[in-house]
Design an enzyme around this catalytic site. Structure first.
Site, PDB file in Angstrom:
ATOM      1  CD  GLN A 122      -2.951  -0.524  -0.184  1.00  0.00           C
ATOM      2  OE1 GLN A 122      -3.026   0.642  -0.713  1.00  0.00           O
ATOM      3  NE2 GLN A 122      -3.816  -1.302  -0.761  1.00  0.00           N
ATOM      4  CB  SER A 123       4.102   2.090  -1.403  1.00  0.00           C
ATOM      5  OG  SER A 123       5.044   3.038  -1.750  1.00  0.00           O
TER       6      SER A 123
END
Ligand SMILES: *Cc1c(COP(=O)(O)O)cnc(C)c1O
Length: 328
Positions: free
Chosen positions: A83-84
């Site tokens: 989920q960067s």
């Protein structure tokens, strides 16, 4: 004339314009009242930067795309968690730059991509999953070799784009803030979420170059204060070099990192981050995430309650984004 000098120093460094307007600068009077803060409370809305769902990584990406272009690159390689925010912004920047993007993500491949992982797919990035954080760099190197062998020209963007070059985006952001303030006094304190250090180093350098007495407080999302502080000190020397200044230009600048709001670990909510998220949403319709911005806001709230801002006139929360993660 410190401001003009800073602007002209930065103007010499190539940057790709990803946004056409400044991020909003808002007052947050209801949140201020709710937490019993005496000084006025400003929010610098980098969550609302008008590119690819925004966030602080947009400011760095413009500089890294320009650097990649100057190096003749046609593909950006970067890394982060599944989920960067940084990976999503890099994919977005690559898309508009006409470049490919390969993301090395540590974690489980999601059965059905959501939030940032979904946007990565929509943006056309190739995603390779690795099990652990420490597998990311070797996987990026391998991808770079592979692409090169296929005749492509890859450019590796390190974690969080926290290189001295990327941090220039935050140096420039201080000038943007001062323009928005007009003649109003600069904030006495800036509080923000800190992780790979580029944001904090850039803000510290920017404040110093503009001769502001502003204290920049980074609330760590994961790293121990000592490690993050050393990284920021290194970045400050690199920023000076990027601007053609002596590497010791920022020596002696205080680096304030607070690692006491991490809780159980990176990305895990705490009671304080939950309270911060509720207050921000219910008083100001602002959204903060439990990996970064809710913990930073929890830090601001704790400092306010402890009276640590009582001597200040203005406190500024630098909202670094992260809202996409709410949909994970
Ligand atoms: C990456 C990130 C940060 C931390 O910025 P660094 O420059 O890596 O220290 C803070 N908030 C959000 C939402 C981020 O995505």
């Amino acid at each position: 004339m410190a401001s003009l000098d800073t602007a002209s120093l930065i103007a010499r460094v190539p940057v790709e314009a990803l946004v056409s307007s400044a991020s909003p600068l808002d007052e947050a009077p209801r949140l201020r009242a709710a937490i019993g803060l005496r000084p006025s409370l400003l929010v610098k809305r980098d969550d609302a930067l008008a590119f690819g769902f925004g966030g602080n990584k947009v400011r760095k990406a413009g500089y890294l795309v320009a650097q990649a272009r100057a190096a003749g690159a046609d593909t950006l390689i970067t890394c982060g968690g599944v989920q960067s925010n940084h990976a999503r912004v890099t994919a977005a920047a690559a898309a508009v730059a006409g470049m490919g993007c390969l993301i090395v993500a540590n974690g489980e491949p999601p059965p059905r991509p959501t939030a940032n992982a979904l946007l990565d797919v929509l943006l056309g990035a190739e995603i390779r999953y690795v099990a652990r954080r420490e597998d990311r760099e070797p996987a990026m190197d391998e991808a770079a070799r592979e692409l090169t062998a296929r005749g492509r020209r890859p450019f590796v963007v390190p974690l969080g784009a926290s290189t001295p070059r990327g941090a220039l985006g935050l140096v420039a952001a201080v000038g943007e803030l001062l323009d928005q303030l007009g003649g109003r006094p600069a904030p006495d304190v800036i509080v923000h979420a800190s992780s790979s250090g580029g944001t904090q180093a850039g803000l510290i350098a920017g404040c110093h170059l503009h001769a502001l007495a502003t204290r920049v407080v980074g609330i760590s999302a994961d790293e121990p204060a000592g490690i993050l502080t050393r990284r920021i000190v290194d970045l400050l020397a690199g920023i000076a070099a990027e601007l053609g200044l002596p590497r010791d230009r920022f020596d002696g600048q205080a680096v304030h990192v607070d690692d006491t709001f991490v809780g159980e670990g990176y990305g895990l909510p705490t009671d304080a981050s939950r309270e911060a998220a509720h207050l921000a949403a219910r008083r100001e319709a602002l959204f903060v995430d439990h990996t970064y911005t809710a913990k930073a806001l929890a830090g601001l709230i704790a400092y306010a309650r402890a009276g640590r801002f009582d001597a200040a006139r203005t406190v500024l929360f630098w909202h670094t984004g992260g809202q996409v993660g709410l949909f994970a």
